[in-house]
Design a protein around this motif. Structure first.
Motif, PDB file in Angstrom:
ATOM      1  N   UNK A   1      11.951  83.844 -10.936  1.00 29.32           N
ATOM      2  CA  UNK A   1      12.944  83.236 -10.053  1.00 29.32           C
ATOM      3  C   UNK A   1      12.611  81.768  -9.806  1.00 29.32           C
ATOM      4  N   UNK A   2      11.346  81.470  -9.556  1.00 24.99           N
ATOM      5  CA  UNK A   2      10.959  80.078  -9.312  1.00 24.99           C
ATOM      6  C   UNK A   2      11.268  79.215 -10.530  1.00 24.99           C
ATOM      7  N   UNK A   3      10.993  79.734 -11.712  1.00 29.53           N
ATOM      8  CA  UNK A   3      11.293  78.988 -12.942  1.00 29.53           C
ATOM      9  C   UNK A   3      12.787  78.689 -13.038  1.00 29.53           C
TER      10      UNK A   3
ATOM     11  N   UNK B   1      10.257  82.207  -1.688  1.00 27.51           N
ATOM     12  CA  UNK B   1      11.312  82.420  -0.702  1.00 27.51           C
ATOM     13  C   UNK B   1      11.727  81.096  -0.069  1.00 27.51           C
ATOM     14  N   UNK B   2      10.759  80.196   0.181  1.00 25.62           N
ATOM     15  CA  UNK B   2      11.087  78.882   0.743  1.00 25.62           C
ATOM     16  C   UNK B   2      11.896  78.054  -0.238  1.00 25.62           C
ATOM     17  N   UNK B   3      11.553  78.125  -1.532  1.00 26.95           N
ATOM     18  CA  UNK B   3      12.340  77.407  -2.530  1.00 26.95           C
ATOM     19  C   UNK B   3      13.773  77.936  -2.575  1.00 26.95           C
ATOM     20  N   UNK B   4      13.926  79.235  -2.377  1.00 29.30           N
ATOM     21  CA  UNK B   4      15.272  79.820  -2.356  1.00 29.30           C
ATOM     22  C   UNK B   4      16.112  79.261  -1.221  1.00 29.30           C
TER      23      UNK B   4
ATOM     24  N   UNK C   1      17.234  87.076  -8.481  1.00 33.55           N
ATOM     25  CA  UNK C   1      17.119  87.156  -7.021  1.00 33.55           C
ATOM     26  C   UNK C   1      16.980  88.614  -6.587  1.00 33.55           C
ATOM     27  N   UNK C   2      17.780  89.488  -7.174  1.00 36.14           N
ATOM     28  CA  UNK C   2      17.729  90.912  -6.825  1.00 36.14           C
ATOM     29  C   UNK C   2      16.348  91.496  -7.124  1.00 36.14           C
TER      30      UNK C   2
ATOM     31  N   UNK D   1      20.735  79.833  -5.666  1.00 37.80           N
ATOM     32  CA  UNK D   1      21.062  80.858  -6.649  1.00 37.80           C
ATOM     33  C   UNK D   1      21.894  81.921  -5.946  1.00 37.80           C
ATOM     34  N   UNK D   2      22.868  82.425  -6.619  1.00 32.16           N
ATOM     35  CA  UNK D   2      23.719  83.459  -6.041  1.00 32.16           C
ATOM     36  C   UNK D   2      22.889  84.689  -5.696  1.00 32.16           C
TER      37      UNK D   2
END
Length: 250
Positions: free
Chosen positions: A46-48, A204-207, A221-222, A214-215
């Motif tokens: 996810x981070x990538x 989570x902070x990057x999200x 994400x899921x 990201x959706x």
């Protein structure tokens, strides 16, 4: 001693083939190892994806993206060191990952501070953004008075980053102090768990950064949410049964 050179003429590069083989075998059969590794892999994926979305010329955004790259590298370094049997050094890199996670959390809450962090003089930056000051401001914002962030930082400093009696003890196995890296499934799992403790909050902070969305229905994400929740629930269950005051290494 199998990892050590066999003669004085041999270069002092440790051969960790035997160690990685044992650890890879453990990863195939150990549920805790598999769960921690799955949480790490989904977090990194996810981070990538998030970092690949950063294409702007905004210097603050690019700075945070570079911090994200360091999160990726620190995670990979800690995992590699652990897989090769260098557990003290893996925990030292995990402390670096902890610092990065706190810094990302700091900038996610106060994005206007990024420009100061990257432009202040070294002296002024240390005064305002030292690891201690970052932890204090986060604790104040969260209303924490127990200094858990500082306790975790001190724990890893004593057991890994600094030369201390605790760090020396981590080199011992079954009363012996073998030369070079050694296989240890429990220590490997402790490294992966420590990585999870700091990687998951960082991602989570990057999200939450508004320019890296990201959706919620995105598969990455899921999967991240599923693995993160599983890890958090497992961690809570373990803590309810036993309190840890040091890395769970023999």
């Amino acid at each position: 001693m199998n990892a050590a050179p066999t003669s004085a003429s041999t270069d002092w590069f440790f051969d960790t083939t035997r160690i990685t083989k044992k650890h890879d075998d453990a990863l195939q059969r150990s549920s805790p190892l598999q769960s921690n590794l799955a949480a790490i892999n989904s977090s990194l994926e996810l981070l990538f994806q998030l970092l690949c979305q950063e294409t702007s010329d905004n210097q603050d955004h690019r700075t945070l993206a570079l911090i994200g790259l360091r999160v990726l590298n620190a995670t990979g370094a800690a995992m590699t060191l652990g897989r090769h049997g260098f557990f003290v050094h893996a925990f030292a890199v995990a402390r670096d990952l902890m610092e990065l996670a706190f810094l990302v959390d700091f900038f996610q809450r106060w994005p206007e501070e990024v420009i100061a962090w990257r432009t202040l003089t070294e002296r002024d930056r240390r005064r305002k953004f030292s690891p201690l000051m970052v932890r204090k401001r986060l604790d104040a914002a969260d209303g924490f008075s127990d200094q858990n962030r500082n306790k975790s930082y001190t724990r890893l400093s004593n057991y890994a980053a600094h030369a201390s009696p605790q760090s020396v003890q981590l080199l011992q196995q079954n009363g012996n102090s073998p030369l070079g890296p050694q296989p240890n499934e429990q220590a490997l799992n402790a490294v992966l768990e420590e990585v999870c403790l700091h990687l998951i909050p960082a991602v989570d902070c990057f999200c939450r950064l508004p320019w890296l969305p990201l959706c919620a229905s995105d598969p990455a994400v899921i999967e991240f949410r599923k693995q993160a929740n599983y890890f958090i629930d497992s961690r809570r269950a373990a803590q309810s049964a036993q309190k840890f005051s040091s890395p769970s290494v023999p």
